[in-house]
Write a protein that holds these residues in place. Structure first.
Motif, short mmCIF file in Angstrom:
data_model
loop_
_atom_site.label_atom_id
_atom_site.label_comp_id
_atom_site.label_asym_id
_atom_site.label_seq_id
_atom_site.Cartn_x
_atom_site.Cartn_y
_atom_site.Cartn_z
N GLY A 128 -2.22 6.35 5.00
CA GLY A 128 -1.27 5.26 5.25
C GLY A 128 -0.01 5.39 4.41
N VAL B 273 -8.78 6.96 16.19
CA VAL B 273 -7.99 6.93 14.96
C VAL B 273 -8.94 6.99 13.77
N PHE B 274 -8.43 7.37 12.63
CA PHE B 274 -9.25 7.56 11.44
C PHE B 274 -10.07 6.32 11.12
N ILE C 260 3.45 7.56 21.42
CA ILE C 260 4.62 7.09 20.68
C ILE C 260 5.43 6.05 21.45
N GLN D 91 0.81 -1.22 0.00
CA GLN D 91 0.00 0.00 0.00
C GLN D 91 0.85 1.28 0.00
N ASP E 229 -8.66 2.59 18.98
CA ASP E 229 -8.78 3.94 19.52
C ASP E 229 -7.99 4.06 20.83
N ASP F 104 -1.03 9.47 8.92
CA ASP F 104 -1.05 8.06 8.50
C ASP F 104 -1.36 7.11 9.64
N PRO G 221 3.35 0.51 16.43
CA PRO G 221 4.50 1.34 16.81
C PRO G 221 4.13 2.72 17.34
N VAL G 222 3.18 3.38 16.72
CA VAL G 222 2.73 4.70 17.20
C VAL G 222 1.24 4.83 16.88
N LEU H 94 0.93 -5.07 19.15
CA LEU H 94 1.16 -3.66 19.46
C LEU H 94 1.44 -2.91 18.16
N ASP I 216 0.84 0.21 22.87
CA ASP I 216 -0.61 0.03 22.79
C ASP I 216 -1.01 -0.86 21.62
N PRO I 217 -2.10 -1.63 21.81
CA PRO I 217 -2.63 -2.40 20.69
C PRO I 217 -3.38 -1.49 19.72
N ALA J 145 -8.33 1.45 23.49
CA ALA J 145 -8.20 0.05 23.08
C ALA J 145 -7.40 -0.73 24.11
#
Ligand SMILES: [Cu+2]
Lengths: 153, 535
Positions: free
Chosen positions: B168, B410-411, B382, B107, B390, B499, B401-402, B399, B386-387, B393
């Motif tokens: 993305g 999140v979008f 950062i 992508q 949102d 992204d 990375p950021v 996990l 986190d998984p 979550a």
């Protein structure tokens, strides 16, 4: 990056199928090489979602590990590391980025001079005071990066 | 050279000084129309002492791609038609990546195109940022009707730009330098003191490259150092700060000459705090929207996506450094280092070009009651701890990375986050919970800043990107022009934040809609297929 893309990445990075691959040399252009930088997100220890992740390191490049800390400190574990040499530490001010940390601890390392193409290695750092903001990404306060040396030149 | 105190390393990207700033290729509308193809195709570029290999834009009539892309010149009322052709092939593949791993990042080669700042329809086949064009698939048509005088609110005359906006992939493709200027010519170009000035169209890029001269095709995490991001798995990277694709080019000017510079920050992450030794800037426009009179300033801060248009008067003969000053934008590990990005060579026969005192009448904010007040919260994570999902979550999932959130989310392609009514004025308070100075950007309509941390600004400057204060808030006033409706986005213009979630959907309803009971918004179809189309 989509969540799906990331999940796939983290679930399946690395199958060890690099042995037959040929690597093209990178043009140097006479300038000092930049480091391979590793952060807490590069940790593989006790991370099922990072199992099998492959890190190849080309000979001739410096290495850096950057881990959030202060008050926590991170220590290099020579006995749990392989084929790397420790070259010092800097504490860089980085407040209000990651909960419970004021700084980034930036460690310089390099591959042991005698390493050869195909050698495997490991970098280990630990802390006794893991900030809770890192408890899943660096479980138990043990950071490990495994690598294989390649030497396309 | 000037280096930041917290710089851990010096970029290896040393200059080849003395190369004159190049003029980017241009295409100009004729009789109110432009019709072309916008082609993205891999090419090799010599930048300083390195050869870069990355996709680049070209128009149909050009034999070769340009880094950055060619300039489009249009007028209010013009119609632009271009077919976007994606001929990108993968670059930056990590050593040892298997075909399956490579496919996970397919992508990053998908694209689309956004015309940043043009007040045009965001609908299908217009400025549609939901479009996903995979490599070697049939070109996608985009048509833009640039508002003319007949609308009562023509597109302002100034600098706008185009760049990829595939969620993305935007940061990857911006690090590849995919960006181009759109110059809308109009009223300000007729100002007698400006009309005949030498003009420079300057695109600032931040190219993040590995030692092969390619942008890593991988997930990226922030780090301390001159190059601010590292891929997973890691590759060494360098950050090249270029002007029109050149390292430290020179700009010639005569003593006393006025030059008109149009500068775009097309870098996805780096703020440019521009400063020219011993010279002031006389700013005449911000984000494509002209001022009533020139404003003398010593330095100009440009967040990613910002444009600044200004006059520069050549001083005493000599060579002067153009700096991107050291700037603390909230990145982990401290300030982005100062860097000399070019130089100005003053020489030749002196001139005494007159400085304009009056420019044009800027667009006015309609005198309407505030139809709605909203709050938007900006927050990033950062740690890598986190998984996916949102802000709240949880669970044992992989996990990420950021993560970056707007209002804790999140979008999501088909969640409509804000519904607004065309023809109204609203006030939005943008609350930054981070030290990162997230630059807010909204598509279609520009805005004014009415308050900072609740204190009035008394500033009528129009913006389409503005950096939020660290742990502070801005209140903006925005007029949704009545003749443009549809689904579009607002987001952080630090593109690695966008992204990774920091974007949301806005639906603009046409005037007359019953906002107490608005019609449902049809879902945007999920993109289907993966990988390149077969040739
Ligand atoms: Cu941001």
């Amino acid at each position: 990056m989509t969540r799906l893309g990331l999940a796939l990445l983290l679930a399946s990075l690395g199958t060890g199928a690099f042995a037959e691959t040929r690597y093209l040399p990178w043009p140097e252009d006479g300038a000092a090489p930049r480091p391979y930088i590793f952060t807490q997100q590069h940790n593989v220890e006790n991370r099922p979602d990072a199992e099998g992740r492959v890190q190849l390191i080309r000979k001739g490049y410096p290495l850096q590990v950057q881990l959030p800390g202060n008050p926590a400190i991170w220590s290099f574990r020579a006995e749990e590391s392989e084929n790397v040499a420790y070259r010092g530490r800097t504490m860089v001010y980085s407040p209000n980025r990651i909960a419970g940390t004021e700084s980034l601890l930036v460690f310089d390392l390099e591959l042991s001079p005698e390493v050869r193409d195909g050698d495997e290695g490991r970098i280990t750092f630990t802390t006794d005071q893991l900030p809770s903001a890192l408890e899943r990404v660096v479980p138990g306060g043990v950071f490990v990066l495994r690598f294989t040396v390649i030497d396309p030149g | 050279m000037v280096l930041g105190a917290e710089t851990l390393a010096v970029s290896r990207a040393l200059a080849m000084p003395g190369e004159p700033l190049r003029t980017l290729p241009e295409l100009r509308s004729e009789n109110g129309r432009v019709r072309t193809q916008l082609i993205v195709q891999n090419a090799r570029f010599r930048v300083g002492d390195r050869t870069l290999h990355m996709p680049a834009y070209r128009f149909e009539h050009m034999a070769e791609g340009s880094l950055p892309g060619p300039t489009l010149r249009v007028k209010p009322g013009d119609r632009v038609d271009w077919d976007l052709a994606n001929l990108i092939t993968p670059t930056g593949i990590p050593d040892g990546a298997t075909p399956a791993q490579q496919a996970m990042f397919d992508q990053l080669d998908y694209t689309n195109v956004h015309v940043h700042g043009l007040q045009v329809s965001p609908g299908e086949n217009h400025d549609n940022v939901y479009q996903v064009l995979r490599p070697f698939c049939a070109p996608e048509r985009y048509t833009y009707d640039i508002p003319g005088p007949d609308t009562g609110r023509p597109q302002p005359s100034g600098m706008f730009w185009y760049h990829p906006h595939k969620h993305g992939s935007t940061s990857h493709q911006a690090w590849q330098g995919l960006s181009g200027a759109i110059i809308v010519e109009g009223e300000i170009d007729a100002v007698p003191e400006i009309r005949d000035l030498r003009e420079r169209v300057i695109i600032l890029n931040g190219l993040l490259v590995n030692p092969a001269g390619e942008v890593p095709r991988a997930a990226m995490v922030p780090n301390s150092g001159f190059s601010p991001f590292s891929p997973i798995p890691s590759q060494p990277t360098d950050m090249l700060l270029t002007m029109n694709g050149q390292l430290r080019p020179t700009i010639d000017i005569r003593p006393g000459e006025l030059q008109r510079w149009r500068v775009l920050n097309a870098a996805p992450h780096r703020f440019f705090w521009l400063n020219l030794d011993d010279h002031d800037f006389y700013q005449i426009g911000q984000d494509g929207i002209p001022f009533a009179s020139p404003r003398p300033v010593k330095r100009i801060l440009m967040a990613p996506g910002n444009r600044a248009e200004f006059l520069v008067r050549g001083g005493d003969p000599g060579s002067y450094a153009l700096h991107a000053d050291i700037y603390e934008q909230g990145h982990p590990g401290g300030a982005r280092p100062g860097w000399i990005i070019g130089s100005v060579e003053v020489g030749g026969a002196p001139r005494q070009d007159p400085m304009p005192t009056r420019l044009v009448a800027p667009p006015e904010m309609p005198d309407l009651p505030i139809a709605n007040r909203r709050e938007i919260r900006f927050k990033g994570e950062i740690s890598g701890n986190d998984p996916a999902g949102d802000q709240d979550a949880s669970g044992d999932g992989a996990l990420v990375p950021v993560k970056f959130y707007l209002d804790g989310k999140v979008f999501a392609l088909n969640r409509i986050d804000q519904k607004v009514l065309g023809g109204t004025v609203e006030e939005w308070t943008l609350i930054n919970e981070d030290v990162f100075q997230h630059p807010f950007h909204i598509h279609v309509n520009p805005f004014q800043v009415v308050a900072i941390n609740g204190q009035p600004t008394n500033d009528d400057t129009w913006w389409d990107v503005i950096a939020l204060p660290s742990k502070g808030a801005l209140t903006i006033r925005i007029y949704f022009r009545p003749d443009v409706s549809g689904k579009t986005v607002y987001h952080c213009h630090i593109l690695p934040h966008e992204d990774n979630g920091m974007m949301a959907n806005l639906f603009i309803y046409p005037p007359g809609t019953d906002m107490a009971n608005p019609p449902p918004v049809p879902d945007t179809p999920m993109p289907s297929g993966s990988g390149p189309c077969t040739i």
